[in-house]
Design an enzyme around this catalytic site. Sequence first.
Site, PDB file in Angstrom:
ATOM      1  N   GLY A  68      56.326  56.397  37.075  1.00 56.11           N
ATOM      2  CA  GLY A  68      55.400  55.468  37.740  1.00 56.11           C
ATOM      3  C   GLY A  68      54.343  54.954  36.769  1.00 56.11           C
ATOM      4  O   GLY A  68      54.001  53.763  36.762  1.00 56.11           O
ATOM      5  N   ARG A  69      53.827  55.858  35.947  1.00 56.82           N
ATOM      6  CA  ARG A  69      52.812  55.440  34.960  1.00 56.82           C
ATOM      7  C   ARG A  69      53.404  54.471  33.939  1.00 56.82           C
ATOM      8  O   ARG A  69      52.756  53.514  33.510  1.00 56.82           O
ATOM      9  CB  ARG A  69      52.227  56.675  34.256  1.00 56.82           C
ATOM     10  CG  ARG A  69      51.352  57.454  35.183  1.00 56.82           C
ATOM     11  CD  ARG A  69      50.757  58.692  34.564  1.00 56.82           C
ATOM     12  NE  ARG A  69      49.909  59.339  35.586  1.00 56.82           N
ATOM     13  CZ  ARG A  69      49.329  60.508  35.452  1.00 56.82           C
ATOM     14  NH1 ARG A  69      49.469  61.175  34.323  1.00 56.82           N
ATOM     15  NH2 ARG A  69      48.585  61.011  36.415  1.00 56.82           N
ATOM     16  N   GLU A  88      40.304  57.975  32.611  1.00 53.60           N
ATOM     17  CA  GLU A  88      39.629  59.233  32.229  1.00 53.60           C
ATOM     18  C   GLU A  88      40.605  60.401  32.276  1.00 53.60           C
ATOM     19  O   GLU A  88      40.635  61.241  31.361  1.00 53.60           O
ATOM     20  CB  GLU A  88      38.438  59.529  33.165  1.00 53.60           C
ATOM     21  CG  GLU A  88      37.291  58.553  33.042  1.00 53.60           C
ATOM     22  CD  GLU A  88      37.596  57.186  33.640  1.00 53.60           C
ATOM     23  OE1 GLU A  88      38.348  57.116  34.636  1.00 53.60           O
ATOM     24  OE2 GLU A  88      37.109  56.188  33.098  1.00 53.60           O
ATOM     25  N   GLU A 134      47.118  55.637  39.673  1.00 58.00           N
ATOM     26  CA  GLU A 134      48.270  56.256  38.999  1.00 58.00           C
ATOM     27  C   GLU A 134      47.890  56.911  37.667  1.00 58.00           C
ATOM     28  O   GLU A 134      48.545  56.704  36.651  1.00 58.00           O
ATOM     29  CB  GLU A 134      49.390  55.225  38.775  1.00 58.00           C
ATOM     30  CG  GLU A 134      49.967  54.726  40.064  1.00 58.00           C
ATOM     31  CD  GLU A 134      51.477  54.900  40.171  1.00 58.00           C
ATOM     32  OE1 GLU A 134      52.036  54.295  41.074  1.00 58.00           O
ATOM     33  OE2 GLU A 134      52.075  55.645  39.372  1.00 58.00           O
ATOM     34  N   THR A 177      48.300  52.101  49.731  1.00 59.59           N
ATOM     35  CA  THR A 177      49.000  50.813  49.566  1.00 59.59           C
ATOM     36  C   THR A 177      50.203  50.759  50.498  1.00 59.59           C
ATOM     37  O   THR A 177      50.939  51.743  50.631  1.00 59.59           O
ATOM     38  CB  THR A 177      49.461  50.677  48.089  1.00 59.59           C
ATOM     39  OG1 THR A 177      48.307  50.771  47.252  1.00 59.59           O
ATOM     40  CG2 THR A 177      50.157  49.347  47.849  1.00 59.59           C
ATOM     41  N   TRP A 179      42.768  54.354  50.885  1.00 59.89           N
ATOM     42  CA  TRP A 179      43.255  53.486  49.807  1.00 59.89           C
ATOM     43  C   TRP A 179      44.787  53.465  49.728  1.00 59.89           C
ATOM     44  O   TRP A 179      45.344  53.352  48.642  1.00 59.89           O
ATOM     45  CB  TRP A 179      42.731  53.912  48.428  1.00 59.89           C
ATOM     46  CG  TRP A 179      41.302  54.303  48.331  1.00 59.89           C
ATOM     47  CD1 TRP A 179      40.824  55.549  48.081  1.00 59.89           C
ATOM     48  CD2 TRP A 179      40.163  53.453  48.457  1.00 59.89           C
ATOM     49  NE1 TRP A 179      39.470  55.536  48.043  1.00 59.89           N
ATOM     50  CE2 TRP A 179      39.028  54.259  48.279  1.00 59.89           C
ATOM     51  CE3 TRP A 179      39.995  52.092  48.727  1.00 59.89           C
ATOM     52  CZ2 TRP A 179      37.735  53.757  48.346  1.00 59.89           C
ATOM     53  CZ3 TRP A 179      38.711  51.591  48.799  1.00 59.89           C
ATOM     54  CH2 TRP A 179      37.612  52.421  48.599  1.00 59.89           C
ATOM     55  N   GLY A 203      40.596  61.332  45.031  1.00 61.15           N
ATOM     56  CA  GLY A 203      41.999  61.117  44.704  1.00 61.15           C
ATOM     57  C   GLY A 203      42.398  61.737  43.378  1.00 61.15           C
ATOM     58  O   GLY A 203      43.564  62.015  43.125  1.00 61.15           O
TER      59      GLY A 203
HETATM   60  C1  LIG Z   1      43.924  49.212  45.191  1.00 61.42           C
HETATM   61  C2  LIG Z   1      44.157  50.676  45.288  1.00 61.42           C
HETATM   62  C3  LIG Z   1      45.377  51.146  45.747  1.00 61.42           C
HETATM   63  C4  LIG Z   1      45.604  52.516  45.883  1.00 61.42           C
HETATM   64  N1  LIG Z   1      46.800  52.964  46.410  1.00 61.42           N
HETATM   65  C5  LIG Z   1      46.964  54.287  46.658  1.00 61.42           C
HETATM   66  C6  LIG Z   1      48.134  54.783  47.320  1.00 61.42           C
HETATM   67  O1  LIG Z   1      49.045  54.027  47.661  1.00 61.42           O
HETATM   68  N2  LIG Z   1      48.221  56.125  47.577  1.00 61.42           N
HETATM   69  C7  LIG Z   1      47.222  57.001  47.216  1.00 61.42           C
HETATM   70  O2  LIG Z   1      47.359  58.187  47.486  1.00 61.42           O
HETATM   71  N3  LIG Z   1      46.115  56.556  46.581  1.00 61.42           N
HETATM   72  C8  LIG Z   1      45.955  55.236  46.297  1.00 61.42           C
HETATM   73  N4  LIG Z   1      44.815  54.793  45.673  1.00 61.42           N
HETATM   74  C9  LIG Z   1      43.774  55.758  45.360  1.00 61.42           C
HETATM   75  C10 LIG Z   1      43.772  56.173  43.893  1.00 61.42           C
HETATM   76  O3  LIG Z   1      44.859  57.011  43.647  1.00 61.42           O
HETATM   77  C11 LIG Z   1      42.430  56.831  43.621  1.00 61.42           C
HETATM   78  O4  LIG Z   1      41.438  55.843  43.676  1.00 61.42           O
HETATM   79  C12 LIG Z   1      42.398  57.522  42.268  1.00 61.42           C
HETATM   80  O5  LIG Z   1      43.224  58.654  42.291  1.00 61.42           O
HETATM   81  C13 LIG Z   1      40.985  57.960  41.876  1.00 61.42           C
HETATM   82  O6  LIG Z   1      40.449  58.739  42.899  1.00 61.42           O
HETATM   83  P1  LIG Z   1      39.009  58.366  43.524  1.00 61.42           P
HETATM   84  O7  LIG Z   1      38.961  56.901  43.768  1.00 61.42           O
HETATM   85  O8  LIG Z   1      38.785  59.265  44.683  1.00 61.42           O
HETATM   86  O9  LIG Z   1      37.985  58.679  42.391  1.00 61.42           O
HETATM   87  P2  LIG Z   1      37.291  60.094  42.091  1.00 61.42           P
HETATM   88  O10 LIG Z   1      38.309  61.163  42.155  1.00 61.42           O
HETATM   89  O11 LIG Z   1      36.092  60.220  42.952  1.00 61.42           O
HETATM   90  O12 LIG Z   1      36.834  59.857  40.583  1.00 61.42           O
HETATM   91  C14 LIG Z   1      35.783  58.927  40.275  1.00 61.42           C
HETATM   92  C15 LIG Z   1      35.807  58.578  38.794  1.00 61.42           C
HETATM   93  O13 LIG Z   1      35.612  59.761  38.033  1.00 61.42           O
HETATM   94  C16 LIG Z   1      36.635  59.879  37.061  1.00 61.42           C
HETATM   95  N5  LIG Z   1      36.910  61.293  36.846  1.00 61.42           N
HETATM   96  C17 LIG Z   1      37.426  62.180  37.720  1.00 61.42           C
HETATM   97  N6  LIG Z   1      37.575  63.376  37.168  1.00 61.42           N
HETATM   98  C18 LIG Z   1      37.133  63.285  35.893  1.00 61.42           C
HETATM   99  C19 LIG Z   1      37.028  64.173  34.788  1.00 61.42           C
HETATM  100  N7  LIG Z   1      37.454  65.437  34.880  1.00 61.42           N
HETATM  101  N8  LIG Z   1      36.515  63.720  33.623  1.00 61.42           N
HETATM  102  C20 LIG Z   1      36.109  62.429  33.501  1.00 61.42           C
HETATM  103  N9  LIG Z   1      36.176  61.530  34.505  1.00 61.42           N
HETATM  104  C21 LIG Z   1      36.693  61.947  35.684  1.00 61.42           C
HETATM  105  C22 LIG Z   1      37.820  59.166  37.656  1.00 61.42           C
HETATM  106  O14 LIG Z   1      38.734  58.743  36.649  1.00 61.42           O
HETATM  107  C23 LIG Z   1      37.148  57.991  38.333  1.00 61.42           C
HETATM  108  O15 LIG Z   1      36.933  56.977  37.387  1.00 61.42           O
HETATM  109  C24 LIG Z   1      44.585  53.432  45.507  1.00 61.42           C
HETATM  110  C25 LIG Z   1      43.370  52.952  45.001  1.00 61.42           C
HETATM  111  C26 LIG Z   1      43.154  51.599  44.889  1.00 61.42           C
HETATM  112  C27 LIG Z   1      41.825  51.112  44.371  1.00 61.42           C
END
Ligand SMILES: Cc1cc2nc3c(=O)[nH]c(=O)nc-3n(C[C@H](O)[C@H](O)[C@H](O)COP(=O)(O)OP(=O)(O)OC[C@H]3O[C@@H](n4cnc5c(N)ncnc54)[C@H](O)[C@@H]3O)c2cc1C
Length: 382
Positions: free
Chosen positions: A241-242, A366, A362, A165, A163, A137
């Site tokens: 949003g943020r 990181e 959102e 919402t 994920w 994401g």
């Molecule tokens: C309860 C909930 C509701 C959600 N609702 C929505 C929704 O309505 N629509 C939607 O599209 N998404 C939704 N999401 C998804 C959310 O947007 C993603 O979880 C988020 O963007 C992070 O992506 P990921 O989980 O794939 O983590 P990853 O992209 O796999 O990243 C894993 C970790 O690595 C860190 N990271 C990534 N890149 C870097 C970097 N360059 N340097 C350092 N650290 C880094 C990230 O911050 C994270 O902590 C939701 C998630 C949750 C848990």
Amino acid sequence: VPGLEPEGELESLRELVARFVAERIVPAEAALGPTALGLPDDVLGPLRAQARELGLWCLDAPEEFGGGGLDAFASVVVWEEASRHRFCHPTPGGGVFGLNPPSPLYQGSPEQIARYVRPHIEEGWVAFNAVAEPSGGTDPAGAIATTARRDGSEWVLNGTKMWITHADRARYGVVYARTGSAISCFIVDTDLPGVSVERVPVIRDHWPTVLDLRDVRVPAANLVGEEGRGLRLAGRWVQRGRLVYAARSIGVAEESVRHAHEWVIHRETFGRVLATRQAVQFAIADSRVEIEAARLLTRRAARVVDAGGDARRDVAIAKLYATEMAFRVVDRMMQLLGAMGMSRELPLEGWFRDLRVARVVEGSSEILRVQIARSELGPAVG
Ligand SMILES: Cc1cc2nc3c(=O)[nH]c(=O)nc-3n(C[C@H](O)[C@H](O)[C@H](O)COP(=O)(O)OP(=O)(O)OC[C@H]3O[C@@H](n4cnc5c(N)ncnc54)[C@H](O)[C@@H]3O)c2cc1C
């Protein structure tokens, strides 16, 4: 602080929202008991009707489409106030004040505005915003594997969104899919053949969903904006949003201090109330400092958004600080409340779980740090 305090009409709106939350939403939540996970429809419906009557409806959405047209500053003032209750995640007011249409649609065609945006606001629809996938994401341009293929007068979508919402309650939403090498944005109705939705258990009580799309056909007119430019559509609304996240975190932190305050001025140990202990005083004092700092950062960032400048750095600072601050403050207040802080009698344990999510969604902590570092170090960041 001149320029950072609500005045005039905005102050009246803030007071109205504060009264609505304290007099109507908080008692309705309390009546549900500690095992409730949200406001049920038979409670939500009448509260929504009352909110609409007072003009407290889709306040962020542009006025031209029937929304309240608040600017970013007014929005952070109002949503902070609207978050001072138990089920304020993922939406301040728990949905009582309406849920905005997905912001990319504000750039939609006149037909899309007429078919989706206006009735959404008028009839109180729910929609989803589907960016993230099992492949990730944080970096949607790289991770999105969902595809959209043009077939005559239709687009055919295939893929899995993760994920997401509200997709379980939504009438429609926007889906980002790959069209060739770039990403485009499409409106997808949830009742179309090939759309399936399943809830995913997560740490917070309001669960997101997996949204599966198998040969889902949408009319060509459902492409939002230009093909290949989907990720740019949200534009300044990403910052808005943020900021709402930051404001909500501040409201929750403020409310958790209020709960702890009530406790420490009455609860006695070893013959004295807790408030007489310096450890307790410092926990309250540190929280006060951090809440005030978060509020100033958030309101300042909102002013930058409203002035039309590049607000990314200021918004990143505000969201990062406010969400991490609120997590620390709620944790600290739970400690002051002892076992009661762990109990579902009070909303703090739920906020603690909600705020854990706030540091990932959102704009994760990181990604916000990367953005702040980029503004400090420029190209050296790589
Ligand atoms: C309860 C909930 C509701 C959600 N609702 C929505 C929704 O309505 N629509 C939607 O599209 N998404 C939704 N999401 C998804 C959310 O947007 C993603 O979880 C988020 O963007 C992070 O992506 P990921 O989980 O794939 O983590 P990853 O992209 O796999 O990243 C894993 C970790 O690595 C860190 N990271 C990534 N890149 C870097 C970097 N360059 N340097 C350092 N650290 C880094 C990230 O911050 C994270 O902590 C939701 C998630 C949750 C848990």
